[in-house]
Write an enzyme that holds these catalytic residues in place. Structure first.
Site, PDB file in Angstrom:
ATOM      1  N   LYS A   1       0.834  -1.202   0.000  1.00 47.79           N
ATOM      2  CA  LYS A   1       0.000   0.000   0.000  1.00 47.79           C
ATOM      3  C   LYS A   1       0.869   1.252   0.000  1.00 47.79           C
ATOM      4  O   LYS A   1       2.008   1.205   0.451  1.00 47.79           O
ATOM      5  CB  LYS A   1      -0.857   0.027   1.276  1.00 47.79           C
TER       6      LYS A   1
ATOM      7  N   ARG B   1     -10.381 -11.454   1.688  1.00 46.46           N
ATOM      8  CA  ARG B   1     -11.301 -12.443   1.117  1.00 46.46           C
ATOM      9  C   ARG B   1     -10.671 -13.835   1.102  1.00 46.46           C
ATOM     10  O   ARG B   1     -11.387 -14.835   1.120  1.00 46.46           O
ATOM     11  CB  ARG B   1     -11.722 -12.005  -0.294  1.00 46.46           C
TER      12      ARG B   1
HETATM   13  N1  BES Z   1      -8.190  -3.791   4.353  1.00 41.64           N
HETATM   14  C1  BES Z   1      -8.348  -3.357   3.020  1.00 41.64           C
HETATM   15  C2  BES Z   1      -9.656  -2.607   2.779  1.00 41.64           C
HETATM   16  C3  BES Z   1      -9.836  -1.292   3.494  1.00 41.64           C
HETATM   17  C4  BES Z   1      -9.589  -0.110   2.832  1.00 41.64           C
HETATM   18  C5  BES Z   1     -10.326  -1.246   4.781  1.00 41.64           C
HETATM   19  C6  BES Z   1      -9.797   1.099   3.486  1.00 41.64           C
HETATM   20  C7  BES Z   1     -10.518  -0.047   5.422  1.00 41.64           C
HETATM   21  C8  BES Z   1     -10.263   1.124   4.782  1.00 41.64           C
HETATM   22  C9  BES Z   1      -8.318  -4.560   2.076  1.00 41.64           C
HETATM   23  O1  BES Z   1      -7.544  -5.622   2.472  1.00 41.64           O
HETATM   24  C10 BES Z   1      -7.777  -4.076   0.780  1.00 41.64           C
HETATM   25  O2  BES Z   1      -6.648  -3.682   0.750  1.00 41.64           O
HETATM   26  N2  BES Z   1      -8.596  -4.129  -0.266  1.00 41.64           N
HETATM   27  C11 BES Z   1      -8.200  -3.706  -1.560  1.00 41.64           C
HETATM   28  C12 BES Z   1      -8.683  -4.724  -2.555  1.00 41.64           C
HETATM   29  C13 BES Z   1      -8.145  -4.525  -3.944  1.00 41.64           C
HETATM   30  C14 BES Z   1      -6.664  -4.789  -3.976  1.00 41.64           C
HETATM   31  C15 BES Z   1      -8.879  -5.451  -4.886  1.00 41.64           C
HETATM   32  C16 BES Z   1      -8.823  -2.341  -1.825  1.00 41.64           C
HETATM   33  O3  BES Z   1      -9.972  -2.128  -1.421  1.00 41.64           O
HETATM   34  O4  BES Z   1      -8.149  -1.499  -2.395  1.00 41.64           O
HETATM   35 MN    MN Z   2      -5.521  -5.430   1.849  1.00 37.50          MN
END
Ligand code: BES
Ligand code: MN
Ligand code: ZN
Length: 515
Positions: free
Chosen positions: A293, A367
């Site tokens: 990230k 997921r």
């Molecule tokens: N934990 C994150 C989602 C999240 C984002 C929670 C902001 C709380 C606040 C999750 O694991 C994630 O990183 N999801 C990605 C998925 C994508 C790579 C398909 C996302 O939402 O960007």
């Molecule tokens: Mn994630």
């Protein structure tokens, strides 16, 4: 420590405390709801009747102050002033309640939380809350409210930063002669017991990831189980691998903090009619892994185990509720890190139920661990299976950061969940499981990919999870990514972890228990 809470008939002005709180109905509301449609509404001018005794003590000063502040009693309007030795309180707060019509448990909870937040802001150790007519029957909601509103995460503050005083005592005083007694006492205890679960969820969510590792999260569940009398089984990394939970393994193996799998069970004394199973996402820190990230805001990903925290919190709340149904709570705890041993984009991993999954983006880790947890949970043959997870940023884009988006695979499950949401007052909105987006999860090398394209990202995540529930008839998936943490206090939330969804789950269990 829970607050010392009481509800009894008394004269609020003669119940000394650091702070006095008075709730006042909005002046637009008719005084008597049953007065009939021909009754003329009272003129808006003038002081609410319930404030007259205090105004008298302040020699008319209150009426003048409220007039100057243009106080009309609309919801959440607040005026705070000093007692100045004229009353047995350091500070006095007048809180508007808004119209009396439609004021229920949810509104009572918010009012009590606001009173507790003011107590914190005013450094009050004790507070007397004067309840307007009708609220004396809402002891449970009021108890939930003061407990949730008083909460602050101050564990790591030292010296000057550590609050010197803490709210310990709350007197709830009905305005009439009704209320109090053994019934009220029981309801207060129930409200406090339920709140304790929400507060534990917040504590776990707020805990930094260097302290709350997957093993520490599993231990927290074990400790809660010992304290509140539910059964807890923990699988260590060896056991996770041995059982074939390879998706949990994939996500967890990039961290020196090994994954855990936790199964909590509440079995009622009488034979249970129904079995509910709750599943939570327990990513103790989500760096994104190899698909790392951006730095900005990454620290918020300490909250990425809020779904797991919620199911632990729920089990604690149930210790107070003692429902007549069976409840299981399950989570996988992992840390998602980039490392020489981390899983990669392009990898193919097998799930607990034998499907092959092509990894596209290691940041879509939630997921994956949920897939194995759901495949395990479905073997319990639940009447209702509910998972909750801080799953997608796309959900936050869709509904903002106060509202959960939820999905159901049957109208029966949706009706139950919708009813529970109404009862809890938590902000949640149903989302569609759009089959036409399933296309996006097709893989050339494996049974399925774990992400689709950007559009509808919260929905494709839900569709991916659905692949792992087998023939479970009633399943609900709640994406709590937005409301799991809050940047400001509002309603019964404080800053940080909110425990959002625990109250809805409690209501779901209550409904299934036939209470
Ligand atoms: N934990 C994150 C989602 C999240 C984002 C929670 C902001 C709380 C606040 C999750 O694991 C994630 O990183 N999801 C990605 C998925 C994508 C790579 C398909 C996302 O939402 O960007
Ligand atoms: Mn994630
Ligand atoms: Zn995540």
């Amino acid at each position: 420590m829970p607050l010392t809470l009481s509800l009894r008939v008394a004269n609020a002005l003669e119940t000394p405390a650091d702070l006095l709180v008075l709730g006042v109905w909005g002046s637009a509301a008719p005084r008597e709801p049953s007065a009939g449609k021909d009754a003329k509404p009272k003129p808006k001018k003038g002081l609410a009747e319930s404030l007259a005794p205090l105004d008298h003590r302040l020699e008319g000063g209150l009426a003048a102050l409220l007039e100057r502040e243009e106080f009309t009693g609309k919801r959440d309007q607040t005026v705070v002033f000093a007692g100045m030795g004229r009353v047995d309180f350091q500070r006095v707060a007048i809180i508007g309640l808004g119209p009396r019509a439609g004021f229920g448990d949810v509104e009572a909870r918010s009012f009590a939380a606001k009173a507790a937040r003011i107590a914190n802001a005013e450094k009050a150790k004790s507070v007397t809350i004067s309840l307007p007519e009708g609220l004396e029957t809402r002891a449970r909601a009021l108890a939930e409210g003061v407990e949730l509103g008083a909460y602050r995460f101050t564990k790591y503050l030292t010296g000057d930063r550590k609050p010197k005083s803490e709210l310990t005592t709350v007197h709830l005083i009905p305005s009439g002669k009704a209320g109090g007694g053994a019934a009220a006492k029981k309801e207060l205890e129930l409200g406090q017991g339920i709140a304790a679960g929400v507060l534990l969820s917040r504590d776990l969510s707020n805990e930094p990831s260097n302290v709350l590792t997957p093993a520490a999260l599993a231990t927290a569940a074990e400790v809660a189980g010992k304290m509140h009398g539910f059964k807890v089984t923990v699988f260590d990394f060896e056991e996770i691998k041995r059982r074939g939970m390879h998706l949990i393994q994939a996500v967890g193996q990039g961290s020196v903090h090994e994954p855990r799998f936790v199964h909590m069970a509440y079995i009622p004394k009488q034979k249970a009619q129904k079995r509910l199973v709750f599943v939570g996402k327990g990513v103790t820190f989500d760096s994104g892994g190899i698909s790392i990230k951006p730095a900005a805001g990454m620290g918020e990903m300490k909250h990425d185990m809020s779904g797991a925290a919620n199911v632990v919190g729920l089990m604690v709340s149930l210790a107070a509720l003692k429902p007549k149904c069976e409840v299981h709570a399950i989570f996988a705890a992992v840390e998602n890190m980039p490392d020489g041993n981390a899983y990669r984009p392009g990898d193919v991993w097998g799930s607990l139920d034998g499907k092959s999954v092509e990894i596209i983006n290691t940041d879509a880790e939630g997921r994956l661990i949920l897939a194995d947890a759901l495949a395990y949970a479905r073997e319990l043959k639940p009447d209702l299976l509910v998972d909750n997870a801080t799953l997608t940023g796309a959900m936050v884009v869709a509904l903002g950061n106060t509202c959960t988006g939820w999905y159901a695979n049957s109208e029966a499950a949706a009706r139950e969940f919708e009813g529970a949401v109404k009862q809890s007052g938590e902000s949640m909105w149903r989302m569609p499981l759009l089959d036409e987006l399933k296309e996006g999860l097709k893989s050339d090398v494996a049974d399925l990919k774990h992400t689709g394209d950007r559009w509808g990202g919260a929905i494709t995540a839900a569709l991916f999870l659905r692949e792992f529930i087998g023939d479970t008839k009633n399943w609900v998936h709640a994406d709590i990514a937005g409301p799991a943490m809050s940047e400001r206090a509002a309603g019964w939330w404080g800053k940080g972890g909110t425990g959002h969804a625990v109250l809805t789950f409690v209501s779901l269990v209550e409904r299934a228990s036939g209470k």
